[in-house]
Design an enzyme around this catalytic site. Sequence first.
Site, PDB file in Angstrom:
ATOM      1  NE  ARG A 168      -3.111  31.129   5.926  1.00  0.00           N
ATOM      2  CZ  ARG A 168      -4.206  30.902   6.653  1.00  0.00           C
ATOM      3  NH1 ARG A 168      -4.936  31.915   7.093  1.00  0.00           N
ATOM      4  NH2 ARG A 168      -4.562  29.673   6.927  1.00  0.00           N
TER       5      ARG A 168
ATOM      6  CB  THR B 124     -19.585  31.848   6.295  1.00  0.00           C
ATOM      7  OG1 THR B 124     -19.307  30.582   6.908  1.00  0.00           O
ATOM      8  CG2 THR B 124     -20.909  32.369   6.821  1.00  0.00           C
TER       9      THR B 124
ATOM     10  CE  LYS C  95     -11.221  35.573  10.602  1.00  0.00           C
ATOM     11  NZ  LYS C  95      -9.936  35.054  10.087  1.00  0.00           N
ATOM     12  CE  LYS C  96     -14.119  33.544  15.073  1.00  0.00           C
ATOM     13  NZ  LYS C  96     -15.388  33.950  14.412  1.00  0.00           N
TER      14      LYS C  96
ATOM     15  CG  ASP D 254     -18.113  33.785  16.570  1.00  0.00           C
ATOM     16  OD1 ASP D 254     -19.003  33.120  15.992  1.00  0.00           O
ATOM     17  OD2 ASP D 254     -17.299  34.491  15.960  1.00  0.00           O
ATOM     18  CE  LYS D 255     -18.859  26.273  13.463  1.00  0.00           C
ATOM     19  NZ  LYS D 255     -19.020  26.536  11.997  1.00  0.00           N
ATOM     20  CG  HIS D 256     -13.461  30.249  12.908  1.00  0.00           C
ATOM     21  ND1 HIS D 256     -13.770  31.327  12.098  1.00  0.00           N
ATOM     22  CD2 HIS D 256     -12.480  29.565  12.273  1.00  0.00           C
ATOM     23  CE1 HIS D 256     -12.992  31.296  11.032  1.00  0.00           C
ATOM     24  NE2 HIS D 256     -12.205  30.237  11.115  1.00  0.00           N
ATOM     25  CB  SER D 257     -15.799  25.815  10.620  1.00  0.00           C
ATOM     26  OG  SER D 257     -15.332  24.722   9.842  1.00  0.00           O
TER      27      SER D 257
ATOM     28  CB  SER E 196      -5.899  33.319  10.126  1.00  0.00           C
ATOM     29  OG  SER E 196      -6.973  33.791   9.347  1.00  0.00           O
TER      30      SER E 196
END
Length: 435
Positions: free
Chosen positions: A168, A120, A187-188, A80-83, A183
């Site tokens: 937040r 997203t 999730k990951k 996966d990827k996260h920004s 955070s």
Amino acid sequence: MIPQEIIRRKRDGDELDAADIRSFIAALAAGQLSEGQIGAFAMAVWFKGMSRAEIVALTLAMADSGDRLQWVDIDRPIADKHSTGGVGDNVSLMLAPIAAACGLAVPMISGRGLGHTGGTLDKLESIPGYRITPDADLFHKVVKEAGCAIIGQTGTLAPADGRLYAVRDVTATVDSIPLITASILSKKLAAGLETLVLDVKVGNGAFMADRGQAEILAQSLVEVANGAGVKTSALITDMNQPLADSAGNAVEMRNCLDFLAGRKRDTRLDIVVFAFAAEMLVKSGVAASPDEAEGMARQALSSGKAAEVFARMVSMLGGPADLIENPDRYLARAPVEKPVPAARSGWLSACDARGVGVSVIDLGGGRRHPADRIDHRVGFSELLPLGTRVNAGEPIALVHAADEAAAERAAAALAMHYRITEDRPELTPVIAGLI
């Protein structure tokens, strides 16, 4: 456990032990804390910070607040990827199907807009029928059969983070390294990943405006994730202007569809999408080198395979099967579209990217309060990149608004967010570093 005592101790700068953190997060997940208590805890962490041990404890407590996913029947690498969030950042929408088309399984748990940044999930909700919170069985089925699924947090996946995330957003505690780290990674970890690549934004449109702070955040994320058993790296990317040429929800979704269909290319967006695709493929062992990986990713896009993956994902999650071919049939358009003229002739030399994101919110495309409804139609498109030569009166963007008055306000605001100079600017690279 007395919540106010934990809040007081963190407010006073004490280091919390793992048991206290677990108790506080368990109470949060169970709905036993008020929004005031959650906000006070977040603010105490914002001011006093957390040690690495506290961050690890917070991350694990949030990951363990709900279910953990298992992918034992999928023989692809789970990645996966996260920004960390930006303006005009719709990379995930293209990256997930490209990576899946190259042989990865991508169970992408995404978020909504946070502060001035776009989300997203908000972009995906501009697609009629798309289910952002499918049940676990459907999520698993889509990842297995389509190769990727981009969804939101369900009530059983890191539920503590879901509530803390919303608070937040409206309490000015978004840009806290411990809270961002916990955070993202909770999730990951709950998603059962094997590898993870992180996009840590830096610049005036990012939560981390300072390069040094961005590197600290990237290091925190990489160390905590690798320590938890997920092979992780981070790219630091520039956010001193919108990444794509659109900022909003439906307009960014249209940008994504045009990208996947080969109807358009955006230089900065291209660079970031393929850099992350290459990092994911190398990290997962699918490709031996970045050059080989980028070639695979470009072939997946140009062949139409990535578009097919995206179309199947959308269809399986309740959206229209022909969305890529017929975006205008499904993506609502704002009733007013107005060009933003350049105030003078010269070079677009600087942009207040944060201001652009705030202007999207002012149009109704983001939230000021957790319960606010979003107008998915509004935003900006055809944003010219920095380094473009313009003549006075030429459009530098197109506003999409609900009415004429909102369009006028947004056009005036956007013009103020760009600086035009006589000299051509020196532009910073979009990829600033790797950790």
